[in-house]
Write a protein that holds these residues in place. Sequence first.
Motif, short mmCIF file in Angstrom:
data_model
loop_
_atom_site.label_atom_id
_atom_site.label_comp_id
_atom_site.label_asym_id
_atom_site.label_seq_id
_atom_site.Cartn_x
_atom_site.Cartn_y
_atom_site.Cartn_z
N PRO A 60 -18.49 62.67 43.43
CA PRO A 60 -19.57 63.66 44.92
C PRO A 60 -18.26 63.65 45.81
CG PRO A 60 -20.42 61.03 45.16
CD PRO A 60 -19.47 61.62 43.40
N MET A 61 -17.81 64.91 46.20
CA MET A 61 -16.58 64.99 46.76
C MET A 61 -16.46 66.04 48.17
SD MET A 61 -14.19 64.16 45.21
CE MET A 61 -12.89 64.29 45.90
N ARG A 80 -8.23 62.45 36.53
CA ARG A 80 -7.93 62.94 35.20
C ARG A 80 -8.41 61.92 33.96
NH1 ARG A 80 -3.25 60.28 33.62
NH2 ARG A 80 -2.21 62.21 33.10
N ALA A 81 -7.91 62.15 32.24
CA ALA A 81 -7.65 61.84 31.17
C ALA A 81 -6.85 61.59 30.29
CB ALA A 81 -9.01 61.51 30.81
N GLU A 82 -6.02 61.29 29.71
CA GLU A 82 -5.46 61.47 28.11
C GLU A 82 -5.92 61.26 27.08
OE1 GLU A 82 -0.86 59.94 27.71
OE2 GLU A 82 -1.15 61.18 29.83
N VAL A 83 -5.45 62.64 26.12
CA VAL A 83 -5.63 61.98 24.80
C VAL A 83 -4.73 61.98 24.13
CG1 VAL A 83 -7.48 62.81 22.58
CG2 VAL A 83 -7.93 63.26 25.15
N ASP A 122 -9.98 55.11 36.09
CA ASP A 122 -10.78 54.70 37.20
C ASP A 122 -12.41 54.95 37.31
OD1 ASP A 122 -8.25 53.69 38.03
OD2 ASP A 122 -8.39 55.42 39.60
N GLY A 123 -13.00 55.33 36.20
CA GLY A 123 -14.63 55.18 36.31
C GLY A 123 -14.85 56.23 37.10
N ALA A 124 -14.67 57.31 37.14
CA ALA A 124 -14.82 58.94 37.35
C ALA A 124 -15.77 59.52 36.64
CB ALA A 124 -13.42 59.51 38.39
#
Length: 791
Positions: free
Chosen positions: A277-278, A344-347, A366-368
Amino acid sequence: MSKSSDDRDQLSELLERPVRHFKRRLELWTHGGLEPEDWTAPRRWEETDQEDKRTRRRWRKEAREDRRSMRRQGEEEEDSNVIKRWWTDSSLLQLHPRLTRQHSFFMLNIHLREGRDLVIRDSCGTSDPYVKFKVGNKLAYKSRTILKNLNPRWDEQFTIPVEDITKPVTVKVYDYDRAWNDDPMGGADIDVASLDVNKETELKLLLSERGKEEYMGYVLLSCTLVPKTDEEKDQNRRQSKLFRRSMRSSESARKMKLQPWTGMVNIVLVEGNGLVPMDDNGLSDPYVKFRLGTEKYRSKFKSKTLCPRWLEQFDLRLYDDQSSHLEITVYDHDTRGKDDFMGRAEVDLSQLEKERTHVLEQQLEDGAGTLKLLLTISGTLGSEMSSDLANYTPNALLKNQIVHRYNVSNSFSNMTDIGHFEVKVFRAHGLQSADFGGLSDPFCVLELVNDRVQTQTEYKTLNPEWAKVFTFPVKDIHSVLEVTVYDEDRNKKVEFLGKIAIPLLRVRNGERRWYALKDRKLMHKTKGAVLLEMDFVFNQLKAAVRTVNPREEKLMKAEQKFKISIMKQNINRVSELIGTFIDTGRFIQSCFDWQSPARTITAFIVYLVIVWNFELYMLPISLLLVLLKNLVVAQIVGGFKKEPVEEDYFDEEEEEDDEDKDKTEEKKSIVERYHAIQEVCLTVQQGLDTVACLGERVKNTFNWSVPWLSTFAVIVLVIGMTVLFYIPLRFLLLAWGINKFTKKLRKPNAIPNNELLDFLSRVPSDNEMLQFRELRPDIPANTSTTKKKRS
């Protein structure tokens, strides 16, 4: 001032004399004339050359006087340039002579580790730093961007070629901005000449900006200076030339409309779960950005949710000379100010199998939260690819293994793996011309529910030859293979050329044949045909179990819109069903009214016999009699059926032009009222379609429209008749109730379903029967067709 200028020129020439002496002595030593111990430093020259010493003192004194006068007149910069030139040239004296003689080329291996205490450049109190490495004015390397971090950790390794170790490597840190120019965050230099050869040196570079004295943090990295021979230098230059040449050819290929990419990455962004939540209300307005090399995509934002569902499909091109890492970034959309970073993530695409759809539950850092994606790497080009028919050789042993895997003896292992489907796409013929030159750039897309693959693009042709083979894992034998041909245009736009739909149960194994293309609605014939060959193997028992379970939902569907023509069609379909019940009611009433005495007497006798002798197991028998009667009729009538032929092609453009013309003629008030009632009308339209489809599916079950499903129904009715004959009804009701009440306890994640409705959902409606019908393709006699059966 003219005299002072001449004096400075003479001073400059005098100061450069030791450098010339050094170079001459270096040349003599290189050819074996001197040893390093015989070298003379500038101070030694001052002691041995007294004349130069006295002259130098005199000119230094006059130079100091000139500097004082120039300071008073604001001309200090000219004098400083003379001194800078002296110190720059005299730095040559510090070089190790043996290193310069043996090696004229170096490779600088750099391990960029991390940054600490970097400066704030964004309004949210953080920065998005990345690092640039330059040699002279040329960019040697650029790191990836670390978002929202003042202590970034890059952990990147790379190599920079160095020809002149007197030139420092400039390191500059920037803050990435999406809308504006990137903000500088400080810089530093790497003194290459001071590094030890073949030894890793840890460096701590304090960042600074010209004219500012504030503390801007530092960057930690390690450097290793590796000398190279002339042969290695030439090899590196050749590789650089080849790389630049490949880049130019790739660019020219894009301009010439030749396929420069090696694959197409198709992504379906399904949904997100557990996002951060932001906003002040404890929710967010998330959207996702994808980046693959220079290819980018941004999704729409979903308002006020932490579990958004996007259902967006897009393509990213994959190049050989670009990174294979797919960067995924989630932001919170803000109407004012900069959007907030959420995760963010990277594949790594190199780790994924090509020509197969992968379901990814991608965890954000970071568990986002998590993102659900469907990702397929397809459209590959090259004879070395496994999907190319040039590499395909029939393997009898492999085929026997596949048949054994789906044998009846393996019916209770891996219940989700129901079958194996292989399709070969050879070529197409006589496609529509979509470009100005009367040609097209066609490629073919194959979809089986949510699995999607595609061929490469063949340019400037109406008769493309793709020569591809694809395999699909089958989860439901009642799925439909959709083959669509598109024309590729610029900016990733495509133009529809034709489509066919083939139910898997209609596949004839090993038969190579042409399929005529249809329009978008699969109702009318269009130009062109596709040559396919298919093989389908499945387990009968697993398929039967899957038939009475919920059907897999297709995620990407065409958006349904309200249309008057569809509404009328659905009303007519429902009216036909209602008319059937009305006719049946009239027939029964006519028996009661003695309109035909013979009919009434016959009906009365049948009624008495049935009621007097009726048992519950007779109900399945009556349904079996109806099924068997329709089977006999279907066998007799089916032999006289002819293949449907359409002489005229359907022009979709004319229909679209008519619709556009009608829309422009509508008044504004009518449009507003139309939009006001559109949602209600769409709901009614879909409701009528559901009712009509249900009745048509029941009818088509008894008409043997799909023989496998009707056979399955016969088997179930026989089993039901046997059970009802031997087991009392109350025990059956008791078993049914216990199953329903305890199902949630036994299977907490089970989806609530109705087995009868799940079965009927596999039976095609009348509209689907029209879509699945095969039309006669227009193939010239000289074209090699088709019916080649494999043993």
